[in-house]
Design an enzyme around this catalytic site. Structure first.
Site, PDB file in Angstrom:
ATOM      1  N   LYS A  18     125.861 169.100   4.615  1.00 56.56           N
ATOM      2  CA  LYS A  18     126.482 169.404   3.311  1.00 56.56           C
ATOM      3  C   LYS A  18     128.003 169.463   3.443  1.00 56.56           C
ATOM      4  O   LYS A  18     128.719 168.845   2.654  1.00 56.56           O
ATOM      5  CB  LYS A  18     125.910 170.735   2.794  1.00 56.56           C
ATOM      6  CG  LYS A  18     126.455 171.166   1.438  1.00 56.56           C
ATOM      7  CD  LYS A  18     125.513 172.117   0.737  1.00 56.56           C
ATOM      8  CE  LYS A  18     125.573 173.539   1.272  1.00 56.56           C
ATOM      9  NZ  LYS A  18     126.837 174.241   0.931  1.00 56.56           N
ATOM     10  N   SER A  19     128.495 170.185   4.433  1.00 52.09           N
ATOM     11  CA  SER A  19     129.955 170.319   4.587  1.00 52.09           C
ATOM     12  C   SER A  19     130.608 168.959   4.818  1.00 52.09           C
ATOM     13  O   SER A  19     131.671 168.658   4.251  1.00 52.09           O
ATOM     14  CB  SER A  19     130.275 171.225   5.781  1.00 52.09           C
ATOM     15  OG  SER A  19     129.849 172.526   5.533  1.00 52.09           O
ATOM     16  N   ARG A  31     133.252 166.615   2.351  1.00 51.34           N
ATOM     17  CA  ARG A  31     134.551 166.196   2.884  1.00 51.34           C
ATOM     18  C   ARG A  31     134.669 164.682   2.911  1.00 51.34           C
ATOM     19  O   ARG A  31     135.740 164.123   2.649  1.00 51.34           O
ATOM     20  CB  ARG A  31     134.753 166.794   4.280  1.00 51.34           C
ATOM     21  CG  ARG A  31     135.057 168.313   4.216  1.00 51.34           C
ATOM     22  CD  ARG A  31     134.773 168.999   5.530  1.00 51.34           C
ATOM     23  NE  ARG A  31     135.210 170.389   5.561  1.00 51.34           N
ATOM     24  CZ  ARG A  31     134.531 171.427   5.032  1.00 51.34           C
ATOM     25  NH1 ARG A  31     133.388 171.224   4.402  1.00 51.34           N
ATOM     26  NH2 ARG A  31     135.006 172.658   5.127  1.00 51.34           N
ATOM     27  N   GLY A  81     130.587 176.398  -3.808  1.00 55.00           N
ATOM     28  CA  GLY A  81     131.851 177.015  -3.408  1.00 55.00           C
ATOM     29  C   GLY A  81     132.758 176.027  -2.708  1.00 55.00           C
ATOM     30  O   GLY A  81     133.986 176.063  -2.877  1.00 55.00           O
ATOM     31  N   ARG A 120     131.783 184.661  -7.573  1.00 53.91           N
ATOM     32  CA  ARG A 120     132.207 184.718  -6.161  1.00 53.91           C
ATOM     33  C   ARG A 120     133.728 184.876  -6.043  1.00 53.91           C
ATOM     34  O   ARG A 120     134.471 184.472  -6.931  1.00 53.91           O
ATOM     35  CB  ARG A 120     131.702 183.462  -5.426  1.00 53.91           C
ATOM     36  CG  ARG A 120     130.175 183.455  -5.346  1.00 53.91           C
ATOM     37  CD  ARG A 120     129.633 182.202  -4.694  1.00 53.91           C
ATOM     38  NE  ARG A 120     130.021 182.089  -3.301  1.00 53.91           N
ATOM     39  CZ  ARG A 120     129.726 181.040  -2.543  1.00 53.91           C
ATOM     40  NH1 ARG A 120     129.052 180.028  -3.042  1.00 53.91           N
ATOM     41  NH2 ARG A 120     130.111 181.014  -1.295  1.00 53.91           N
ATOM     42  N   GLN A 123     136.417 177.163   4.130  1.00 55.53           N
ATOM     43  CA  GLN A 123     136.806 176.735   2.789  1.00 55.53           C
ATOM     44  C   GLN A 123     138.261 177.110   2.513  1.00 55.53           C
ATOM     45  O   GLN A 123     139.004 176.324   1.932  1.00 55.53           O
ATOM     46  CB  GLN A 123     135.869 177.362   1.749  1.00 55.53           C
ATOM     47  CG  GLN A 123     134.443 176.814   1.880  1.00 55.53           C
ATOM     48  CD  GLN A 123     133.464 177.432   0.916  1.00 55.53           C
ATOM     49  OE1 GLN A 123     133.809 178.348   0.168  1.00 55.53           O
ATOM     50  NE2 GLN A 123     132.233 176.951   0.931  1.00 55.53           N
ATOM     51  N   ASP A 149     125.503 180.656   7.645  1.00 55.68           N
ATOM     52  CA  ASP A 149     124.540 180.153   6.654  1.00 55.68           C
ATOM     53  C   ASP A 149     123.092 180.254   7.145  1.00 55.68           C
ATOM     54  O   ASP A 149     122.158 180.113   6.358  1.00 55.68           O
ATOM     55  CB  ASP A 149     124.854 178.696   6.301  1.00 55.68           C
ATOM     56  CG  ASP A 149     126.151 178.569   5.509  1.00 55.68           C
ATOM     57  OD1 ASP A 149     126.619 179.582   4.951  1.00 55.68           O
ATOM     58  OD2 ASP A 149     126.700 177.452   5.448  1.00 55.68           O
ATOM     59  N   LYS A 188     128.317 185.108  -0.557  1.00 54.29           N
ATOM     60  CA  LYS A 188     127.663 183.791  -0.618  1.00 54.29           C
ATOM     61  C   LYS A 188     126.998 183.584  -1.976  1.00 54.29           C
ATOM     62  O   LYS A 188     127.290 184.313  -2.914  1.00 54.29           O
ATOM     63  CB  LYS A 188     126.665 183.664   0.544  1.00 54.29           C
ATOM     64  CG  LYS A 188     127.342 183.706   1.922  1.00 54.29           C
ATOM     65  CD  LYS A 188     128.315 182.554   2.103  1.00 54.29           C
ATOM     66  CE  LYS A 188     129.066 182.658   3.418  1.00 54.29           C
ATOM     67  NZ  LYS A 188     130.136 181.646   3.530  1.00 54.29           N
ATOM     68  N   ARG A 206     119.205 178.871   0.128  1.00 58.40           N
ATOM     69  CA  ARG A 206     118.818 179.257   1.497  1.00 58.40           C
ATOM     70  C   ARG A 206     117.768 180.371   1.491  1.00 58.40           C
ATOM     71  O   ARG A 206     116.968 180.482   2.417  1.00 58.40           O
ATOM     72  CB  ARG A 206     120.041 179.643   2.321  1.00 58.40           C
ATOM     73  CG  ARG A 206     121.018 178.478   2.442  1.00 58.40           C
ATOM     74  CD  ARG A 206     121.835 178.465   3.688  1.00 58.40           C
ATOM     75  NE  ARG A 206     122.937 177.523   3.542  1.00 58.40           N
ATOM     76  CZ  ARG A 206     122.866 176.210   3.735  1.00 58.40           C
ATOM     77  NH1 ARG A 206     121.723 175.657   4.111  1.00 58.40           N
ATOM     78  NH2 ARG A 206     123.911 175.436   3.565  1.00 58.40           N
TER      79      ARG A 206
HETATM   80  C1  S3P Z   1     131.433 175.785   4.114  1.00 58.33           C
HETATM   81  C2  S3P Z   1     131.932 176.893   4.727  1.00 58.33           C
HETATM   82  C3  S3P Z   1     131.230 178.181   4.778  1.00 58.33           C
HETATM   83  C4  S3P Z   1     129.761 178.044   4.466  1.00 58.33           C
HETATM   84  C5  S3P Z   1     129.511 177.160   3.277  1.00 58.33           C
HETATM   85  C6  S3P Z   1     130.101 175.772   3.485  1.00 58.33           C
HETATM   86  C7  S3P Z   1     132.255 174.566   4.094  1.00 58.33           C
HETATM   87  O1  S3P Z   1     131.802 179.061   3.834  1.00 58.33           O
HETATM   88  O2  S3P Z   1     129.169 179.296   4.254  1.00 58.33           O
HETATM   89  O3  S3P Z   1     128.108 177.010   3.048  1.00 58.33           O
HETATM   90  O4  S3P Z   1     131.723 173.474   3.809  1.00 58.33           O
HETATM   91  O5  S3P Z   1     133.456 174.662   4.372  1.00 58.33           O
HETATM   92  P1  S3P Z   1     133.199 179.840   4.143  1.00 58.33           P
HETATM   93  O6  S3P Z   1     134.224 178.836   4.390  1.00 58.33           O
HETATM   94  O7  S3P Z   1     133.482 180.646   2.914  1.00 58.33           O
HETATM   95  O8  S3P Z   1     132.923 180.691   5.330  1.00 58.33           O
END
Ligand code: S3P
Length: 430
Positions: A22-23, A27, A94, A123, A170, A316, A343, A389
């Site tokens: 996902k991350s 990106r 987020g 959030r 993030q 996560d 979260k 989750r």
């Molecule tokens: C993420 C960073 C994490 C994670 C989120 C995805 C990201 O959050 O919990 O599911 O893709 O950068 P934080 O950056 O707030 O720790």
């Protein structure tokens, strides 16, 4: 808002292709939109979160083609982004909101509003709003900038230096993207130990981003080069199957093509420390990230302590690790994880509430929980509370329960793992 009733099969065997990270999917589309030229992304995660990122970028004028898990992005550079005609809807994501806020804060002259669902609007956002303002950004939101909707008037930012008080990738990424789009140098220190996908990908696209003496230094200049890639499997998704196999009495599950980035590696280390029977094989590199296959078999788990520097590397995975702890002999303590409260739900209260319903002895703390594990889990009805989750963690718990578990709002899995229920069925769980 559909429900799922899960009954444990007597035997589980399977080999699962883990969907894209996902991350990295977020990106890959976002950074390529900021490049000049086209890039092809395969094994992209088609979960609702990453589709929200695509929709927002399209609303900002970026041409993006998507067919299944292949996405082609025709980057126009940050200067080519146009003002969106409406509020940008980040859904539940987020990452979409915070990373795009960074981009848009650095896009001089364009006005944007970022919003999302009720969870995302609840959030905390001051974590990005305050440091972006310190770089000269014009950004505001409800409650003095703490909550979305966020209104951003892109402006000329100035060079800056900031020490992150929390290990949030993030926040780190929002600031790097703001400086990148504004063309100003940035120096980041403090808790820069969140996942490092942004740093890896930006470097791969030609950005001068140095890590020296525990500080990240971005030097603006070169235009971003497009970067085609295959997205590795998401370790946060694979972790559900690792725990499923470990807690089930007769299981062996292989998860294929899982990202092995050390900044995401905490769950595997904890499962190993808990005595999980697991093997990592076929280690290879895909794009800028290490990837491997992971096989987990039925295991006699024991309790452990999860605290300190490992927390950002498994944040996560804590809901499903809590399920592992509930099935492990002895006590598991999780500390230093207050970020769980920020979260998709307050995952300290939702995890503790769910485990109690499953008959587990568990106590909440401000920054984590304590679980006395080892008793057979009870059948019950649980809600995901709209948190992807949690829906998946409860499905895994059902595999170790002596009666069926009913999971409400089960569609929440679509956020990060649309194929989750189909894969669970393939493994024999009805
Ligand atoms: C993420 C960073 C994490 C994670 C989120 C995805 C990201 O959050 O919990 O599911 O893709 O950068 P934080 O950056 O707030 O720790």
């Amino acid at each position: 808002m559909h429900s799922r009733r899960i009954e444990a099969p007597s035997r589980m065997r399977g080999s699962i292709d883990i969907p894209g990270d996902k991350s990295i999917s977020h990106r890959a589309v976002m950074f390529n939109a900021l490049a000049h030229g086209s890039a092809r992304i395969t094994h992209f995660l088609t979960g609702a979160d990453c589709l929200a990122t695509i929709a927002c970028l399209r609303a900002l004028g970026v041409a993006i083609e998507q067919e299944g898990d292949t996405v082609v992005v025709h980057g126009c550079g940050s200067a080519g982004l146009r003002e969106a005609a409406d509020v940008l809807d980040c859904g539940n994501s987020g990452t979409t909101m915070r990373l795009l806020a960074g981009v848009l804060a650095g896009c001089d002259g364009r006005f944007s509003v970022l919003s999302g669902d009720a969870s995302l609007r609840s959030r905390p956002q001051r974590r990005i709003v305050a440091p972006l303002r310190a770089l000269g950004a014009q950004i505001d939101g409800r409650d003095g900038g703490e909550r979305a909707p966020l209104a951003i008037r892109g402006s000329r930012l100035h060079a800056g230096s900031y020490d992150l008080p929390i290990a949030s990738a993030q926040v780190k990424s929002a600031l790097l993207l703001a400086a990148l789009c504004a063309g100003v140098p940035l120096d980041l220190g403090g808790r820069i130990d969140g996942r490092d996908h942004t740093e890896r990908m930006l470097r791969g696209m030609g950005v001068a981003l140095a890590l020296e003496d525990g500080r990240l230094r971005l030097t603006p200049g070169a235009a971003l080069q497009p970067c085609s890639l295959r997205v590795p499997g998401d370790p946060s998704s694979a972790a559900f199957w690792w725990v499923a196999a470990a807690i089930h009495p007769d299981a062996e599950i292989t998860t294929r093509g899982v990202g092995m980035n050390a900044s995401r590696g905490g769950a595997l280390e904890v499962l190993q420390a808990m005595g999980a029977d697991l093997t990592v094989s076929a280690l290879r590199t895909e794009g800028d990230e290490p990837v491997a296959d992971v096989t987990v078999r039925s295991s006699a788990l024991r309790g452990t302590t999860i605290e300190g520097a490992i927390i950002p590397r498994l944040i996560d995975e804590l809901p499903v690790l809590a399920v592992a702890a509930a099935c492990a002999r002895g006590t598991t303590v999780v500390r230093d994880a207050q970020e769980l409260r920020a979260k998709e739900t307050d995952r300290i209260s939702t995890v503790v509430g769910g485990l109690r319903a499953l008959g587990v002895a568990v106590d909440a703390a401000d920054d984590g929980f304590r679980i006395d594990g080892g008793r057979r889990l009870a059948g019950t009805a649980l809600s995901s509370h709209g948190d992807h989750r949690l829906a998946m963690a409860w499905a895994v718990a059902a595999l170790a329960a002596h009666e069926a578990v009913l999971i409400g709002d089960a569609g929440a899995v679509d956020v990060s793992y649309p194929a989750f229920w189909a894969t669970l069925e393939q493994l024999g769980a009805a």
